[in-house]
Design an enzyme around this catalytic site. Sequence first.
Site, PDB file in Angstrom:
ATOM      1  N   TYR A   1       0.860  -1.187   0.000  1.00 59.11           N
ATOM      2  CA  TYR A   1       0.000   0.000   0.000  1.00 59.11           C
ATOM      3  C   TYR A   1       0.890   1.230   0.000  1.00 59.11           C
ATOM      4  CZ  TYR A   1      -3.579   3.406   1.241  1.00 59.11           C
ATOM      5  OH  TYR A   1      -4.414   4.496   1.242  1.00 59.11           O
TER       6      TYR A   1
ATOM      7  N   ASP B   1       9.342   2.918   1.178  1.00 60.58           N
ATOM      8  CA  ASP B   1       8.166   3.642   1.662  1.00 60.58           C
ATOM      9  C   ASP B   1       8.146   3.518   3.184  1.00 60.58           C
ATOM     10  OD1 ASP B   1       5.661   4.405   2.546  1.00 60.58           O
ATOM     11  OD2 ASP B   1       4.551   3.383   0.960  1.00 60.58           O
TER      12      ASP B   1
ATOM     13  N   LYS C   1       2.487  10.677   7.418  1.00 61.37           N
ATOM     14  CA  LYS C   1       1.818  10.342   8.666  1.00 61.37           C
ATOM     15  C   LYS C   1       2.427  11.032   9.883  1.00 61.37           C
ATOM     16  CE  LYS C   1      -0.385   6.027   7.223  1.00 61.37           C
ATOM     17  NZ  LYS C   1      -1.766   6.515   7.261  1.00 61.37           N
TER      18      LYS C   1
END
Length: 379
Positions: free
Chosen positions: A104, A186, A213
């Site tokens: 993801y 990532d 985030k």
Amino acid sequence: AAGGCLTDVDGHSYIDFTNDMSAGFYGHSNPVILAAIRGALDKGISFGGPHKHEVALAEDICRRFTSIERVRFCNSGTEANLVAMGLARAVTGRPLVLAFHGGYHGSLATYVNVEAPLNVDKLQMRFARYNDEKDVLRVLEECGAETAAIIVEPMMASGGGILANRAFLAALRALADNFGALLIFDEVVTARLSPGGLQDLVQIRPDLTTLGKSLGGGLTFGAFGGRAKLIDRLDPSRPGAILHSGTFNNNVLTMTVGHIGLTQVATIEALQAVNARGDKLRHSLLKVATERRTALSISGYGSILSLHFQPAAPRNPTEITTTPTQRKLFHLDMLLHGFYTPRRGTINLSLATTDDDCEAFVNTFAGFLDRYSAFLPHD
């Protein structure tokens, strides 16, 4: 929401183990973060040009992540990943990016379902199995000359909290070099696991790293960085620069809070403490499951845990046998008993999570195992 708790519109209170899908790492309404926001508001929100707050945050990130010599900001982890993949294509002149089934990389690059309608660049993506270097080699032997980059989460988040084997990440580093591709880590989720992210723990350096985030302190945030010669291709003062722009890339609130968060809140000592709390929680949950002979494995690292009702921890998403019904049952039962957890079984501790919160969670989890034993697998 305040600290480690939140209250819903009907007045029910919950201990928060979701924490904004790991982005709420500092806890709700952290006083240091709130003070930074209020101070920034008094001086203007968006300047339309460079300012000292983004310089301070950029220096913080470059100090923490040894693979990042230059960094550029954007507005989300999704955006960071899309730009990083685009940059890799631009600098290599190659069209393809290799990713992993179950990975993801944002709402426009979600490979839990590689055919998701909103996914971009579908025809330019190739996929391999996570934690399987032989499968990566198989794909690269077919299209390595056209592959611009390999993008990987050092720990799959949405894919099940599955930690990459160090040998697998080392193999990706070697394969990327052998085939002339860039390696992108990532770390949108995993940056919080140590001062220098998960890459620092495994001691493997990617060419590009994407962030998001938690590093925004709870505000909208994204960033990507890496080797200077790559990021400098986006420097608008250089001839032939590749355009990268965004009105709110360096908005004052996020830049200020990001800097204060990294320097005053997410200290080395704080990260070590919350990871230790996560390890203790992992041990306690496994203990109560073992006592009841319930099949349970827990993926993840430190302050991020992912529960699977199965005896062996999955090495890639194809090995997850926990059913959607079991996850839904767990999610709803924990809600009814005052704990807010994501449906997918992930537990995200924040710096506001206490030992008492974790002890209460373990006790409630033990009750869940007793209440619904008939619906769960056993050893």
